[in-house]
Design a protein around this motif. Sequence first.
Motif, PDB file in Angstrom:
ATOM      1  N   THR A 462       0.832  -1.209   0.000  1.00  0.00           N
ATOM      2  CA  THR A 462       0.000   0.000   0.000  1.00  0.00           C
ATOM      3  C   THR A 462       0.861   1.251   0.000  1.00  0.00           C
ATOM      4  O   THR A 462       0.593   2.219  -0.718  1.00  0.00           O
ATOM      5  CB  THR A 462      -0.921   0.016   1.227  1.00  0.00           C
ATOM      6  N   TRP A 463       1.904   1.255   0.807  1.00  0.00           N
ATOM      7  CA  TRP A 463       2.783   2.415   0.913  1.00  0.00           C
ATOM      8  C   TRP A 463       3.449   2.702  -0.435  1.00  0.00           C
ATOM      9  O   TRP A 463       3.543   3.846  -0.872  1.00  0.00           O
ATOM     10  CB  TRP A 463       3.848   2.170   1.978  1.00  0.00           C
ATOM     11  N   ILE A 464       3.879   1.661  -1.108  1.00  0.00           N
ATOM     12  CA  ILE A 464       4.521   1.835  -2.422  1.00  0.00           C
ATOM     13  C   ILE A 464       3.520   2.361  -3.435  1.00  0.00           C
ATOM     14  O   ILE A 464       3.824   3.233  -4.252  1.00  0.00           O
ATOM     15  CB  ILE A 464       5.138   0.506  -2.900  1.00  0.00           C
ATOM     16  N   VAL A 465       2.288   1.829  -3.378  1.00  0.00           N
ATOM     17  CA  VAL A 465       1.262   2.298  -4.310  1.00  0.00           C
ATOM     18  C   VAL A 465       0.893   3.752  -4.027  1.00  0.00           C
ATOM     19  O   VAL A 465       0.696   4.549  -4.941  1.00  0.00           O
ATOM     20  CB  VAL A 465       0.010   1.405  -4.224  1.00  0.00           C
ATOM     21  N   ASP A 466       0.796   4.114  -2.746  1.00  0.00           N
ATOM     22  CA  ASP A 466       0.465   5.492  -2.390  1.00  0.00           C
ATOM     23  C   ASP A 466       1.587   6.466  -2.766  1.00  0.00           C
ATOM     24  O   ASP A 466       1.330   7.625  -3.091  1.00  0.00           O
ATOM     25  CB  ASP A 466       0.210   5.598  -0.874  1.00  0.00           C
ATOM     26  N   ASP A 467       2.818   5.989  -2.718  1.00  0.00           N
ATOM     27  CA  ASP A 467       3.965   6.845  -3.015  1.00  0.00           C
ATOM     28  C   ASP A 467       4.946   6.089  -3.909  1.00  0.00           C
ATOM     29  O   ASP A 467       5.944   5.537  -3.436  1.00  0.00           O
ATOM     30  CB  ASP A 467       4.644   7.270  -1.706  1.00  0.00           C
ATOM     31  N   PRO A 468       4.687   6.052  -5.223  1.00  0.00           N
ATOM     32  CA  PRO A 468       5.537   5.279  -6.144  1.00  0.00           C
ATOM     33  C   PRO A 468       6.995   5.719  -6.126  1.00  0.00           C
ATOM     34  O   PRO A 468       7.885   4.916  -6.411  1.00  0.00           O
ATOM     35  CB  PRO A 468       4.903   5.541  -7.508  1.00  0.00           C
ATOM     36  N   ALA A 469       7.242   6.989  -5.768  1.00  0.00           N
ATOM     37  CA  ALA A 469       8.618   7.483  -5.732  1.00  0.00           C
ATOM     38  C   ALA A 469       9.429   6.798  -4.632  1.00  0.00           C
ATOM     39  O   ALA A 469      10.665   6.888  -4.611  1.00  0.00           O
ATOM     40  CB  ALA A 469       8.624   8.998  -5.522  1.00  0.00           C
ATOM     41  N   LEU A 470       8.739   6.106  -3.730  1.00  0.00           N
ATOM     42  CA  LEU A 470       9.428   5.406  -2.648  1.00  0.00           C
ATOM     43  C   LEU A 470      10.163   4.166  -3.154  1.00  0.00           C
ATOM     44  O   LEU A 470      11.205   3.785  -2.610  1.00  0.00           O
ATOM     45  CB  LEU A 470       8.395   5.006  -1.581  1.00  0.00           C
ATOM     46  N   TYR A 471       9.639   3.549  -4.207  1.00  0.00           N
ATOM     47  CA  TYR A 471      10.189   2.262  -4.643  1.00  0.00           C
ATOM     48  C   TYR A 471      11.680   2.295  -4.950  1.00  0.00           C
ATOM     49  O   TYR A 471      12.417   1.403  -4.489  1.00  0.00           O
ATOM     50  CB  TYR A 471       9.403   1.730  -5.851  1.00  0.00           C
ATOM     51  N   PRO A 472      12.214   3.283  -5.709  1.00  0.00           N
ATOM     52  CA  PRO A 472      13.660   3.272  -5.991  1.00  0.00           C
ATOM     53  C   PRO A 472      14.520   3.318  -4.729  1.00  0.00           C
ATOM     54  O   PRO A 472      15.658   2.831  -4.730  1.00  0.00           O
ATOM     55  CB  PRO A 472      13.862   4.535  -6.842  1.00  0.00           C
ATOM     56  N   ARG A 473      13.976   3.883  -3.634  1.00  0.00           N
ATOM     57  CA  ARG A 473      14.754   4.000  -2.402  1.00  0.00           C
ATOM     58  C   ARG A 473      14.838   2.683  -1.639  1.00  0.00           C
ATOM     59  O   ARG A 473      15.753   2.493  -0.838  1.00  0.00           O
ATOM     60  CB  ARG A 473      14.135   5.071  -1.499  1.00  0.00           C
ATOM     61  N   ILE A 474      13.872   1.797  -1.869  1.00  0.00           N
ATOM     62  CA  ILE A 474      13.868   0.548  -1.096  1.00  0.00           C
ATOM     63  C   ILE A 474      14.083  -0.671  -1.976  1.00  0.00           C
ATOM     64  O   ILE A 474      14.128  -1.797  -1.465  1.00  0.00           O
ATOM     65  CB  ILE A 474      12.546   0.389  -0.320  1.00  0.00           C
ATOM     66  N   ALA A 475      14.228  -0.471  -3.299  1.00  0.00           N
ATOM     67  CA  ALA A 475      14.318  -1.604  -4.225  1.00  0.00           C
ATOM     68  C   ALA A 475      15.478  -2.530  -3.895  1.00  0.00           C
ATOM     69  O   ALA A 475      15.379  -3.744  -4.092  1.00  0.00           O
ATOM     70  CB  ALA A 475      14.424  -1.096  -5.659  1.00  0.00           C
ATOM     71  N   ARG A 476      16.574  -1.967  -3.388  1.00  0.00           N
ATOM     72  CA  ARG A 476      17.742  -2.809  -3.084  1.00  0.00           C
ATOM     73  C   ARG A 476      17.518  -3.708  -1.874  1.00  0.00           C
ATOM     74  O   ARG A 476      18.256  -4.668  -1.658  1.00  0.00           O
ATOM     75  CB  ARG A 476      18.982  -1.940  -2.857  1.00  0.00           C
ATOM     76  N   TYR A 477      16.495  -3.367  -1.063  1.00  0.00           N
ATOM     77  CA  TYR A 477      16.267  -4.127   0.166  1.00  0.00           C
ATOM     78  C   TYR A 477      15.136  -5.149   0.059  1.00  0.00           C
ATOM     79  O   TYR A 477      15.010  -6.031   0.910  1.00  0.00           O
ATOM     80  CB  TYR A 477      15.941  -3.171   1.330  1.00  0.00           C
ATOM     81  N   VAL A 478      14.281  -5.016  -0.957  1.00  0.00           N
ATOM     82  CA  VAL A 478      13.119  -5.900  -1.038  1.00  0.00           C
ATOM     83  C   VAL A 478      12.904  -6.345  -2.480  1.00  0.00           C
ATOM     84  O   VAL A 478      13.157  -5.584  -3.423  1.00  0.00           O
ATOM     85  CB  VAL A 478      11.846  -5.191  -0.502  1.00  0.00           C
ATOM     86  N   ALA A 479      12.474  -7.598  -2.633  1.00  0.00           N
ATOM     87  CA  ALA A 479      12.164  -8.156  -3.953  1.00  0.00           C
ATOM     88  C   ALA A 479      10.828  -8.872  -3.868  1.00  0.00           C
ATOM     89  O   ALA A 479      10.303  -9.130  -2.777  1.00  0.00           O
ATOM     90  CB  ALA A 479      13.261  -9.119  -4.397  1.00  0.00           C
TER      91      ALA A 479
END
Length: 590
Positions: A462-479
């Motif tokens: 939900t957090w990623i969907v609400d704020d798509p700009a967040l994904y590049p910041r956490i992509a290295r930590y989650v798959a």
Amino acid sequence: MYYPEELVEEVRVRNDIVDVVSGYVRLQKKGANHWGCCPFHNEKTPSFAVNGAKQMYHCFGCGAGGNVYTFVMNYENYTFPEAVKMLAARAGVSLPEAEYDEEQKQRQNHRQQLLDVNREAATFFYYQLRSPQGQVGYRYLADRELSDETMRKFGLGYAGRSGAGLIRHLKQKGFEDRLIIEAGLGSHNERTGLVSPFWNRVMYPIQDIHNRVIGFGGRVMGEGEPKYLNSQETPVFDKRRNLYGLNFARTARSGNIILCEGYMDVIALHQAGFTQAVASLGTAFTAEQAVLLKRYTDKVLLAYDSDGAGVKAALRGIGILREAGLSGKIINMQPCKDPDEFIKKNGRDAFQERIDQAENSFFFEIRMLERGFDLKDPESKTLFYREIAKKLCSFSVDVERENYLEAVADKYHIGFENLRRLVGSYAMQTGVDKPPERPRSGVRQKNSPQENSRRTQRLLLTWIVDDPALYPRIARYVAAEDFTEELYRQVAERLFRDLEAGRYQPAAIVSMFQDEEEQRQVAEIFNTNLPRLETRQEREKALHDILYAVKKNSYEHLTASLGSDVTALSRAVAGKKALEELAKTHISLE
């Protein structure tokens, strides 16, 4: 997929969900969502949210949710291809022939089989009415002053003396017992075998808005109970979501729809030229039927029986219409019992006069309320005024409430300011003027470890969907493989892939799933309440905790299923290292 994925997505994109849902539900914009009362369950406080950015809806009361396809499927009782066809036609998109897999063919064929057996039964009843055996039914309808043309228009028929003829006819046409039973046209009897519940009755075929026979109503000839017998609910017949005569009334272009109680009322009005008449189907008028009416009109005239039961039904109907955002007026049937009797005794012109003189629904409520008070007694009169004040508090729009305040004050000779103060006083005492609290997430405080892991996965998505700009910041930590729930993993795979390609279409993800329950769960993922935190530091900590919980659950899930495989052991070592690194990492939201 029934259609190529690209075409399904094109149709979805060209049907804005807010516009589509607004055709069924009265919506009001508040914050990021449009809110309304859920059309899938009865409620007075809006808990149904439609999000234009996500192109999704979610009910915080009953859990219904999905994209525009899900909504149309649930509301119209459509299959997926039927929903695609409807929305494609709405958007002007041309469709090729649908491609069905075996399971989808079976589901579609089953619905069609139910419609086919209903159509064949309607044909049988139709010809029975016009045969020597059906003269008792024909005479009954002729005595009710129905013309042959009207009988043909509504497909009226007759069920034979025993009902055996219908069963025999359907079997000769190749319909199996199970289908006849499921359609509500037969049931097993230990002594006589398959028998029909419809016998010695005038039959009223019930059609949906596409003129397909979906069920039947039957009126017994002579003595017998029940007087009226209606089809049981089936996959093609939902009494709460259909109205008798709406297939004709929806094209009447009269500017209003007349709502009656019975089949004969509708038929008599249509014969007299009032082709906008409809009736509920053996049950009280429902919120779902009000929403259905809203697709075709914003003005509904109630032509209920004039007796006590009719008045009670009208008062209930007024509230349902008001909740749906429809204007309601009451047609006075007195001294007659119902529209059928009124038309026979007084004719079309007199009924048109009653339409022109239809009473405002609010004043009808007040007039019925007045019957319970002695206005010559000061105490009783004061109580009556207080009850009026309570009803005036129900108007949420200030201008509307002021207009009714003025009209009521004038009608009952109450000082305008005095009545306004009484309304204000009552509202303050009862709190009815306070805005309703928005329903919160249904997540319970005490959850199992499995539900806690599911919840954190939902929150992260939900957090990623609400704020798509967040994904590049956490992509290295989650798959995607860190989501241990299969449904969540599929969602994450598609979501992450889209974000990496520069796309943001959460509603398209719902269309990946054919099962309605899966669609509902996906919608729930995208509508889980996020933590309500004020400061950036609090939000960063919450995000870190959620991300860490997802990663930790992934690691524990992996190690619990490890064997002696070297590759798996390597993954576990790498997973532990990544978890330790994440524990020491600060993720900035700036």
